[in-house]
Design an enzyme around this catalytic site. Structure first.
Site, PDB file in Angstrom:
ATOM      1  N   HIS A   1       0.828  -1.198   0.000  1.00 51.04           N
ATOM      2  CA  HIS A   1       0.000   0.000   0.000  1.00 51.04           C
ATOM      3  C   HIS A   1       0.866   1.252   0.000  1.00 51.04           C
ATOM      4  O   HIS A   1       1.234   1.757   1.068  1.00 51.04           O
ATOM      5  CB  HIS A   1      -0.902  -0.004   1.233  1.00 51.04           C
ATOM      6  CG  HIS A   1      -1.809  -1.202   1.319  1.00 51.04           C
ATOM      7  ND1 HIS A   1      -1.380  -2.447   1.691  1.00 51.04           N
ATOM      8  CD2 HIS A   1      -3.138  -1.337   1.056  1.00 51.04           C
ATOM      9  CE1 HIS A   1      -2.399  -3.310   1.655  1.00 51.04           C
ATOM     10  NE2 HIS A   1      -3.472  -2.664   1.277  1.00 51.04           N
TER      11      HIS A   1
ATOM     12  N   HIS B   1      -4.030   3.181  -3.438  1.00 51.80           N
ATOM     13  CA  HIS B   1      -4.186   2.730  -2.065  1.00 51.80           C
ATOM     14  C   HIS B   1      -3.460   1.414  -1.792  1.00 51.80           C
ATOM     15  O   HIS B   1      -2.641   1.326  -0.887  1.00 51.80           O
ATOM     16  CB  HIS B   1      -5.672   2.575  -1.719  1.00 51.80           C
ATOM     17  CG  HIS B   1      -5.921   1.774  -0.474  1.00 51.80           C
ATOM     18  ND1 HIS B   1      -5.874   2.319   0.772  1.00 51.80           N
ATOM     19  CD2 HIS B   1      -6.185   0.447  -0.298  1.00 51.80           C
ATOM     20  CE1 HIS B   1      -6.101   1.377   1.675  1.00 51.80           C
ATOM     21  NE2 HIS B   1      -6.304   0.233   1.053  1.00 51.80           N
TER      22      HIS B   1
ATOM     23  N   GLU C   1     -17.637  -3.688  24.307  1.00 50.81           N
ATOM     24  CA  GLU C   1     -16.816  -4.892  24.404  1.00 50.81           C
ATOM     25  C   GLU C   1     -15.613  -4.843  23.467  1.00 50.81           C
ATOM     26  O   GLU C   1     -14.496  -5.217  23.839  1.00 50.81           O
ATOM     27  CB  GLU C   1     -17.658  -6.132  24.089  1.00 50.81           C
ATOM     28  CG  GLU C   1     -18.824  -6.378  25.027  1.00 50.81           C
ATOM     29  CD  GLU C   1     -20.062  -5.562  24.674  1.00 50.81           C
ATOM     30  OE1 GLU C   1     -20.051  -4.878  23.626  1.00 50.81           O
ATOM     31  OE2 GLU C   1     -21.036  -5.612  25.448  1.00 50.81           O
TER      32      GLU C   1
ATOM     33  N   HIS D   1     -28.433 -14.703  24.680  1.00 54.58           N
ATOM     34  CA  HIS D   1     -27.433 -14.539  25.740  1.00 54.58           C
ATOM     35  C   HIS D   1     -26.713 -15.842  26.087  1.00 54.58           C
ATOM     36  O   HIS D   1     -25.828 -15.843  26.933  1.00 54.58           O
ATOM     37  CB  HIS D   1     -28.092 -13.964  27.000  1.00 54.58           C
ATOM     38  CG  HIS D   1     -28.399 -12.494  26.889  1.00 54.58           C
ATOM     39  ND1 HIS D   1     -29.143 -11.974  25.847  1.00 54.58           N
ATOM     40  CD2 HIS D   1     -28.061 -11.432  27.666  1.00 54.58           C
ATOM     41  CE1 HIS D   1     -29.246 -10.657  26.000  1.00 54.58           C
ATOM     42  NE2 HIS D   1     -28.595 -10.309  27.082  1.00 54.58           N
TER      43      HIS D   1
END
Lengths: 721, 721
Positions: free
Chosen positions: B83, B320, B468, B531
């Site tokens: 890149h 890129h 999280e 859950h």
């Protein structure tokens, strides 16, 4: 496990469902629709309903709101498990939405043009169950409320669309719901742009959502809301339950950002309702304002008191996720002046809500009439739209799938996938999707369509940006909007890690999203271990209700798409190669539905000396090794395990015909973790794979260094024979 | 696989490493440090260096910046992979950082008080390799640049801390790096608050990061940056490479939010450098301003041109992620006036940068002197800090671990885990962590400490909010800050799905994070399938370099913590129960390190009639079934498989002593997917588990309905015997 008919959910077909309801229409007071519409825009506290105008005074509304609160309190108390805090705080906005604003038909939860509601803060599901109960949905009767969180009830601990008609999507894992809502609103905007005519607005509904502080903190919510702002989803209206409390206490301890400013930055219109506890007029006028802003989604920040009404627990984390306890329930009854038994709905409240059944039937009937007119004027568009609404696949669609022969030029399965995507785009009206900023690597652009954008929402290539998690959840929303939508989304296979929570909800909630996952192994080469999946195949093979495909060539790729399209209730993940692969003799589109099958064999009587197995890019290596071994006189079978789940569903006889138990000389090869392959190779066989992280180098070099070669297979075969 | 000494990375011990460098100091012109410091704050374009003041004119800076550009261009060209776009655009800010601003010692990449730099846009790693090369790091010599992206090189396709000294963390998966940087800055703020004295600022460094549009779109970045704002991490300075290009084209197609406004909402100070291509003074004064704002992190939006200098590819996605191609490389050489051969560093540039080696040695020596003084004045604090810096565990720390007997009261392993956390908090100076808004459910609060907050950063309970993914990546950053940090983080086990990409980077980058994952099965009951983890154990058992523990009781929980603390290069995941479990006779802390071991057995001569296996909460069920079967006269062995990875590392002899191959009557029970258990139960055995999603109901009911009972084990045992 799958069949073409399974993709059609008959109960969701409007025309069939609406017919038996027609008799309800005769009971309707005629002007309900126009009255309702005017009411949506009213900022007056007085809500007029045709049957009993006198019942709409504000004390009745308070009573209705308290009914919602106590249904939640009582159900949680009886289960001794659940989350009373949110329903108690959000009851007012819930009431305004379901009683005054939303258009739905309780007798047909799947009516196509209904407004959608998503409780993103899914733990507060008793709010939604109470509302569905009051609104007259069959799915949530009093006995269902009493069975809250019990085995096989219609009222599970978090909202599950597959258990409870009236629930649009499955929420609970925070942030998923608001992202689903973005998908639902995208679907509406797309269909409206594609099918509405100047003389007939056949698609026209809002998407509402309630999200809490938890949802706001999750990255997925920011991803999806950034896209909603970019797309200008003006008919998405989200309520932010701003109650300052999360499980660990005051949000002050972890969440002090300026949410309003962030949403403005994301391109949303933002309104603040300061009194969410009983400011009905504020809520009403906020919704009115939100509807007036047509080029932006709206966030209505509603400041509420969690556990409103509980004298000792309101405004504390203790009311978030536990039953109040008998004493506090009594105190709350005292405090709110609620003399009734548990689960009681006062007669006047019941009567007030009773109009929604006839009105809903009227709404649907009116829409059906409109659709009949639309169908006459625009038969082609109507047929397409009907296919999206019902999920019925157009006859003969499978013929569009490309087929290949061993003479077809070798190609990467990501390119072969693109041929399939483009073929399906032409025959499936509900097929749309895109990539998380890797369209040119994932090869996911549909050439016949432009980009779905704010001003070109009728197009079907979706540009998700680098937002894998939001992408997956948005696709879940699209899939659940209408049975005929088949959304696909794409990134590198390794980045399923970013969107795994959304993929799991596809699987659980039966959203037939197609996950186009390219660069599926060390075969991607130089990008190195951060980009090379290892454990990902195993990790999805262990997940329930997912088809994890790893096609080896063109026919297997087409076969995987065929199964994916046919199974609307199971998401499919296609792991596709970056590198070129030959088309193997012996593969076929049809064989894929067996999951595992014989690709080549020079044995007889189902007694090969040796069975070689592989998937994807390694099936070629297994085949080469077989050629070598056959030259040496061995009877060798080569088996493709393109989908372990489909193979598991086959009969014991079929499995014995593929993997005879008497043949213990077995070698597998796959450029991924060997975890799980013991099942097929058995204790005397050998699994060749990669039980370490990858490496940055040209792909061929890594294959060689990692021992993923025909020579290694031959050597292993000789060792196990 | 592990030993207590493995946790001490000797090369990272400051005192040993700094000594041999002392002789360098004699070559130093004395005033380097103070000069450098003044320079940091200078907004003048003229940078004075002691050896050759005349070389610091702006044309030399241009030359240095172009050197960086061409090293990137040439390396990508030679590899024909990589890149070039980002390094070409970000070379100016890279130059200013590494040549003028940052404090580091090339001869000791692990010098404790160095400024940290994280390239969050990891694909642009040639920028970082070029900078390390110019700065004089041994790890990136010319031959390493020429081996870019080749097998076993020091210059892999994305930055990998475990391959290349000078790289702080492993990036590439977008958004991870900026979240790691938040962790590094948190670590600095914490240590500074804990150890600095009014007369001695012993901890004092900045954390810099470059992130691109891709990182900005990822939800994890928003999560981590929201926390950085909340915590007021004033020494975190992030550069946003605003180049308007992502892989799919102009960011216009998917990313039109107002990033500056969003960061202001998150509590950051925001600065815009409009000319990132050669506005050195703008960059310098932005950094000066950022440093002056001490209570907020700073985002410097730097508008650049991707692929700057390439006449035909600059400002397009084509630059890129691919080599420019020989023709365009030539054109770029023409355009930027670069007459040199590939990989050439002009002599004046080389000389200009050469001062960093002596200056860096000086910086470290000066700090060592300071530390020696600190140690004299504050011996206790110095000992603690040294332990964090070196990673040496305090002698006898293991004695702090709680032990249990079968008579100890039954308890949930999440509670037993809390006893361990609190015990370890007292003896391990680098132990800190927290939960994603589930502290009271995960049982993760350390009672001896308060909350790490903006104004109490010396405390050790971290409140991550419902974030999280950000939590995991922040812990990776903390772990990589200093070898003695042992960060832990917590949520429900099912929500590892939200943070899986960060956990994978823990594993790959050898960050010994401890993942405290409670509510580990259907045993959580009413919250239901959203859950309840099913496939999660299998999914981590398949992941390389992770210890997936599922302890059955108190001793196994303590044993898991023991292994986790001892193995700083392997993250540990502890799956812990919500429900109470008895302490089983036969378990022990020490046995856990075998991964699988015999808990009870009434057979002799290693020939049981039957082997029952289980983990976690199901080991009790297996033990009960064994009792039943023994009553009926069977010789039954019970085996705990608390960590499959540790068991896999044992000798063949040991494994044969646990699972003798002659005994094929084997039954396993685990409240999760049976995927992978074939390895232990073999073709004649039976794996009892859950190969569907869970359900919402009281836990006992689900266990019974799902057939996870001693009766079912007994029945299966009789069927396989």
């Amino acid at each position: 496990m799958f069949s073409s008919s399974s993709s059609l959910t008959l109960s969701q077909a409007i025309l069939t469902r609406s017919t038996p309801r027609h008799h309800h229409q005769h009971h309707l007071s005629p002007p309900s629709l126009s009255l309702r519409r005017r009411r949506h825009l009213s900022i007056s506290a007085s809500v007029q309903t045709p049957p009993k105008p006198s019942t709409t005074d504000s004390s009745l509304i308070d009573k209705s709101v308290n009914t919602i609160r106590f249904l939640a309190i009582d159900a949680v108390e009886k289960a001794n498990s659940g989350h009373p805090g949110l329903p108690m705080g959000c009851a007012p906005m819930g009431h305004v939405l379901y009683d005054e604003v939303m258009r739905y038909n309780p007798n047909n939860p799947y009516w196509f043009n209904r407004d959608r509601f998503v409780l993103s803060a899914g733990h507060g599901c008793m709010l939604h169950y109470a509302l569905l109960h009051l609104a007259g949905y069959d799915s949530v009767k009093e006995e269902d409320l009493k069975q809250f969180r019990q085995w096989e009830s219609k009222t599970p601990g978090h909202p599950e669309n597959f258990e409870t008609p009236g629930i649009e999507v499955t929420t609970g894992p925070l942030g998923q719901g608001i992202a689903n809502a973005v998908g639902l609103a995208l679907a509406e905007k797309h269909l409206a742009a594609r099918f509405n005519k100047p003389d007939c607005e056949i698609v026209d509904h809002y998407t509402y959502s309630i999200l809490g502080d938890g949802c706001q903190m999750e990255g997925i919510a920011n991803e999806a809301c950034s896209l909603a702002g970019h797309w200008g989803l003006g008919k998405l209206i989200a309520f932010y339950d701003d109650n300052h409390i999360s499980i660990d206490g005051d949000t002050e301890i972890a969440f002090t950002e300026n949410v309003e400013q962030r949403f403005e930055a994301l391109g949303w219109h933002v309104i603040w309702v300061k009194n969410g506890n009983n400011g009905y007029d504020e809520i009403r006028s906020a919704i009115k304002e939100a509807k007036a802003v047509k080029d932006k989604p709206t966030l209505i920040k509603v400041t509420t008191t969690i556990g409103f009404g509980s004298p000792n627990k309101a405004n504390s984390y203790s009311v978030h996720g536990s039953a109040l306890g008998a004493k506090e329930v009594d105190a709350t009854r005292q405090n709110l002046g609620w003399p009734y038994e548990p689960f009681h709905v006062p007669e006047d409240v019941k009567q007030h809500w009773s109009r929604h059944t006839p009105e809903g039937a009227e709404l649907e009937a009116e829409w059906n009439t409109k659709f009949a007119q639309y169908e006459k004027k625009y038969p082609e568009e109507a047929a397409e739209l009907k296919s999206i609404i019902t999920g019925e696949l157009p006859a003969g669609w499978e013929k569009a799938l490309p087929t290949y022969t061993p003479e077809s030029p070798a190609d990467a399965t990501r390119n072969l996938s693109q041929q399939n995507l483009n073929a399906l785009a032409k025959v499936l009206p509900g097929f749309l999707g895109g990539s998380a900023d890797l369209a040119s690597s994932n090869m996911t652009l549909m050439k016949t369509f432009g980009d779905f954008q704010k001003n070109t929402p009728e197009e079907r290539n979706i540009r998700f940006g680098v937002r894998e998690h939001g992408m997956g959840a948005i696709c879940n929303g699209i899939a659940h909007h209408s049975p005929g939508f088949i959304p696909y989304c794409a990134t590198f296979f390794v980045f399923t890690d970013y969107m795994r929570a959304a993929i799991r909800i596809s699987a659980l909630s039966q959203a037939g999203v197609i996950y186009v996952m390219t660069h599926d192994s060390i075969g991607l080469g130089e990008d190195g271990p951060t980009h090379q999946p290892i454990e990902h195949l195993a990790s999805f093979r262990a997940m329930p209700n997912v088809f994890m495909f790893r096609p080896a060539d063109g026919n297997e790729t087409a076969g995987a798409y065929r199964v994916a399209v046919l199974n609307k209730k199971t998401p499919s993940i296609l792991a596709l190669s970056r590198q070129k692969l030959p088309h193997l003799p012996g593969t076929s589109i049809e064989a894929v539905e067996k999951g595992g099958y014989i690709v080549s064999d020079n044995s007889s009587g189902n007694k090969p000396d040796l069975i070689l197995m592989g998937t994807g890019s390694e099936l070629e290596i297994a085949s080469k090794a077989a050629e070598e071994l056959r030259k040496e006189g061995k009877a060798v079978r080569v088996v493709s395990f393109v989908s372990w789940e489909l193979y598991a569903a086959q009969s014991a006889e079929y499995k014995e015909s593929v993997l005879p138990s008497s043949v213990t000389a077995r070698v597998s090869i796959e450029a991924g973790s060997t975890f799980g392959w013991e099942k097929f190779v058995g204790p005397k066989g050998k699994a060749i794979g990669i039980d370490r992280f990858g490496a940055s180098a040209p792909a061929g070099k890594i294959y060689k260094e990692f021992g993923l070669t025909a020579e290694a297979v031959v050597a292993a075969a000789k060792a196990v024979c």
